[in-house]
Design an enzyme around this catalytic site. Structure first.
Site, PDB file in Angstrom:
ATOM      1  N   TYR A 184     -27.297 -44.092 -46.210  1.00  0.00           N
ATOM      2  CA  TYR A 184     -27.784 -43.996 -44.831  1.00  0.00           C
ATOM      3  C   TYR A 184     -29.274 -44.319 -44.790  1.00  0.00           C
ATOM      4  CZ  TYR A 184     -23.322 -41.700 -43.997  1.00  0.00           C
ATOM      5  OH  TYR A 184     -21.983 -41.429 -43.914  1.00  0.00           O
ATOM      6  N   ASN A 226     -18.496 -45.725 -35.097  1.00  0.00           N
ATOM      7  CA  ASN A 226     -18.058 -47.106 -35.228  1.00  0.00           C
ATOM      8  C   ASN A 226     -16.646 -47.253 -34.645  1.00  0.00           C
ATOM      9  OD1 ASN A 226     -17.291 -49.671 -36.096  1.00  0.00           O
ATOM     10  ND2 ASN A 226     -17.097 -49.061 -38.238  1.00  0.00           N
ATOM     11  N   CYS A 256     -17.784 -49.228 -42.157  1.00  0.00           N
ATOM     12  CA  CYS A 256     -18.519 -47.967 -42.241  1.00  0.00           C
ATOM     13  C   CYS A 256     -18.147 -47.183 -43.497  1.00  0.00           C
ATOM     14  CB  CYS A 256     -18.300 -47.132 -40.983  1.00  0.00           C
ATOM     15  SG  CYS A 256     -16.581 -46.881 -40.544  1.00  0.00           S
ATOM     16  N   HIS A 257     -17.020 -47.514 -44.125  1.00  0.00           N
ATOM     17  CA  HIS A 257     -16.626 -46.842 -45.366  1.00  0.00           C
ATOM     18  C   HIS A 257     -17.567 -47.186 -46.520  1.00  0.00           C
ATOM     19  CE1 HIS A 257     -14.551 -50.758 -45.487  1.00  0.00           C
ATOM     20  NE2 HIS A 257     -14.662 -50.665 -46.806  1.00  0.00           N
ATOM     21  N   GLU A 290     -11.836 -51.994 -53.042  1.00  0.00           N
ATOM     22  CA  GLU A 290     -12.809 -53.092 -53.010  1.00  0.00           C
ATOM     23  C   GLU A 290     -13.486 -53.290 -54.360  1.00  0.00           C
ATOM     24  OE1 GLU A 290     -15.567 -52.789 -49.759  1.00  0.00           O
ATOM     25  OE2 GLU A 290     -13.985 -53.020 -48.256  1.00  0.00           O
TER      26      GLU A 290
END
Length: 160
Positions: A96, A119, A127-128, A154
């Site tokens: 953040y 979001n 946002c993850h 990912e």
């Protein structure tokens, strides 16, 4: 005019919402800050074919960057944060604080977190990929287990 469709995913059904044909929402079941169902308009499963195709390609590991037209509805600050989220590369994370610095407001970590939590187009606006300053998993509207699965996927550590 709003309409919606539902598509399957490794997380269960995803509700895709379109306003005047453009994607403006993607919501998981039991997602925090999910708008009431009645705001999604009528169901039309012929909608958003390209969004469904890109989501399927993402979940199969073939797509790393979404190229969809989006209608992000929020405050100017929220839209700026969501734009920064879209710049986080596939398989990477940012804190953040790093996002706040990228926005030129290094003291705005909390505000960035609040905007991140609102979001409206999860997964596609990733946002993850936002974590705590120490790399820990923190808040995710879809729940921390889903966030962990997305990040592991990912990074190539897990397959759906």
């Amino acid at each position: 005019m709003r309409r919606h469709t539902v598509t399957d995913s490794p997380y269960g059904p995803l509700t895709l919402v379109a306003e005047d044909g453009t994607l403006c929402g993607l919501y998981m079941t039991d997602q925090r800050h999910r708008p009431p169902q009645e705001t999604f308009g009528d169901r039309d499963d012929s909608l958003l074919g390209e969004a469904k195709d890109q989501l399927n390609a993402y979940f199969s590991g073939e797509l790393k960057e979404f190229t969809l037209e989006l209608q992000l509805q929020g405050t100017p600050f929220q839209r700026t944060v969501w734009d920064q989220l879209r710049r986080i590369p596939y398989g990477e994370t940012r804190s953040y604080g790093e996002l706040a610095e990228a926005l030129g407001s290094p003291g705005a970590s909390r505000a960035v977190g609040l905007a991140n939590g609102r979001n409206p187009i999860g997964i596609i606006v990733p946002c993850h990929r936002v974590v705590g300053a120490d790399g820990s998993l923190t808040g995710y509207g879809g729940g921390l287990p889903r966030k962990r699965r997305l990040l592991d996927f990912e990074r190539g550590s897990a397959l759906f």
